[in-house]
Scaffold this motif. Sequence first.
Motif, PDB file in Angstrom:
ATOM      1  N   ASN A  83       0.857  -1.181   0.000  1.00 44.27           N
ATOM      2  CA  ASN A  83       0.000   0.000   0.000  1.00 44.27           C
ATOM      3  C   ASN A  83       0.899   1.238   0.000  1.00 44.27           C
ATOM      4  O   ASN A  83       1.425   1.627   1.052  1.00 44.27           O
ATOM      5  N   PHE A  84       1.061   1.840  -1.174  1.00 40.06           N
ATOM      6  CA  PHE A  84       1.949   2.999  -1.271  1.00 40.06           C
ATOM      7  C   PHE A  84       1.323   4.285  -0.728  1.00 40.06           C
ATOM      8  O   PHE A  84       1.951   5.337  -0.741  1.00 40.06           O
ATOM      9  N   GLU A  85       0.114   4.170  -0.247  1.00 43.43           N
ATOM     10  CA  GLU A  85      -0.483   5.318   0.449  1.00 43.43           C
ATOM     11  C   GLU A  85       0.242   5.566   1.775  1.00 43.43           C
ATOM     12  O   GLU A  85       0.339   6.695   2.241  1.00 43.43           O
ATOM     13  N   ILE A  86       0.758   4.483   2.365  1.00 39.68           N
ATOM     14  CA  ILE A  86       1.414   4.635   3.671  1.00 39.68           C
ATOM     15  C   ILE A  86       2.869   4.176   3.682  1.00 39.68           C
ATOM     16  O   ILE A  86       3.552   4.326   4.698  1.00 39.68           O
ATOM     17  N   CYS A  87       3.344   3.623   2.565  1.00 40.41           N
ATOM     18  CA  CYS A  87       4.765   3.231   2.514  1.00 40.41           C
ATOM     19  C   CYS A  87       5.623   4.494   2.601  1.00 40.41           C
ATOM     20  O   CYS A  87       5.342   5.480   1.925  1.00 40.41           O
ATOM     21  N   ILE A  88       6.657   4.442   3.424  1.00 39.45           N
ATOM     22  CA  ILE A  88       7.516   5.623   3.586  1.00 39.45           C
ATOM     23  C   ILE A  88       8.871   5.416   2.881  1.00 39.45           C
ATOM     24  O   ILE A  88       9.817   6.163   3.128  1.00 39.45           O
ATOM     25  N   ASP A 116      -7.125   4.069  -4.189  1.00 36.82           N
ATOM     26  CA  ASP A 116      -7.105   2.629  -4.470  1.00 36.82           C
ATOM     27  C   ASP A 116      -5.974   2.274  -5.437  1.00 36.82           C
ATOM     28  O   ASP A 116      -5.426   1.179  -5.376  1.00 36.82           O
ATOM     29  N   ASP A 117      -5.653   3.226  -6.319  1.00 34.27           N
ATOM     30  CA  ASP A 117      -4.600   2.960  -7.298  1.00 34.27           C
ATOM     31  C   ASP A 117      -3.221   2.868  -6.652  1.00 34.27           C
ATOM     32  O   ASP A 117      -2.247   2.502  -7.304  1.00 34.27           O
ATOM     33  N   LEU A 118      -3.125   3.271  -5.394  1.00 33.15           N
ATOM     34  CA  LEU A 118      -1.831   3.212  -4.708  1.00 33.15           C
ATOM     35  C   LEU A 118      -1.567   1.845  -4.076  1.00 33.15           C
ATOM     36  O   LEU A 118      -0.513   1.622  -3.497  1.00 33.15           O
ATOM     37  N   TYR A 119      -2.540   0.946  -4.159  1.00 34.60           N
ATOM     38  CA  TYR A 119      -2.289  -0.455  -3.787  1.00 34.60           C
ATOM     39  C   TYR A 119      -1.676  -1.135  -5.001  1.00 34.60           C
ATOM     40  O   TYR A 119      -2.308  -1.201  -6.054  1.00 34.60           O
ATOM     41  N   LYS A 120      -0.470  -1.617  -4.842  1.00 33.58           N
ATOM     42  CA  LYS A 120       0.195  -2.283  -5.976  1.00 33.58           C
ATOM     43  C   LYS A 120       0.361  -3.764  -5.660  1.00 33.58           C
ATOM     44  O   LYS A 120       0.846  -4.131  -4.579  1.00 33.58           O
ATOM     45  N   ASP A 121      -0.055  -4.598  -6.609  1.00 26.22           N
ATOM     46  CA  ASP A 121       0.010  -6.040  -6.358  1.00 26.22           C
ATOM     47  C   ASP A 121       1.283  -6.642  -6.956  1.00 26.22           C
ATOM     48  O   ASP A 121       2.122  -5.942  -7.526  1.00 26.22           O
TER      49      ASP A 121
END
Length: 161
Positions: A83-88, A116-121
Amino acid sequence: MLGTGLFKGLAVTFGQMTKKKITLQYPEERPDFGDRFRGIHEFIPELCIVCHQCARICPTSCISLSGTRGDDKKLRIDTYDINFEICILCDLCTEVCPTEAIRMTDQFELAAYSRDDLYKDMNWLYENHKQHGSYDQLQAAKRQAQRDQAAAVSANKGDES
Ligand code: SF4
Ligand code: SF4
């Protein structure tokens, strides 16, 4: 007083005009980051042993993964999401990964219209590996270092005999 301020301002402006430009015409020109730049991850599924070390050390709990054990008793990764919304982009996950399945790249473009697009699989991260990954260069550098070391050892043996 006004005249003095004007000349001071013009002096600064003209001083800047003669200096070397450090801005880039992005996105046509892209910055050249150093080797240790911490950009968006690459992930190589076949290297992952599902040890969960990356997920455990992540300070923001943004990695989720799952795997299953095959007939040969080995664990294989099924899903791997960040989840790149919260990855630092702290690099801790890549530091602990024993197989270098997860690594940082020089990719930094993550702008999106939806959170939602910031979740990368796993597929996205693997695609990032193919496009921006440094894993292959790293392995090539390691192989070169081993060859250099072997050549140095055999040269030393030649000197001694
Ligand atoms: S870079 Fe840091 S915050 Fe991002 S996934 Fe890895 S450990 Fe978590
Ligand atoms: S630390 Fe590496 S090998 Fe272990 S689960 Fe994470 S990516 Fe896979």
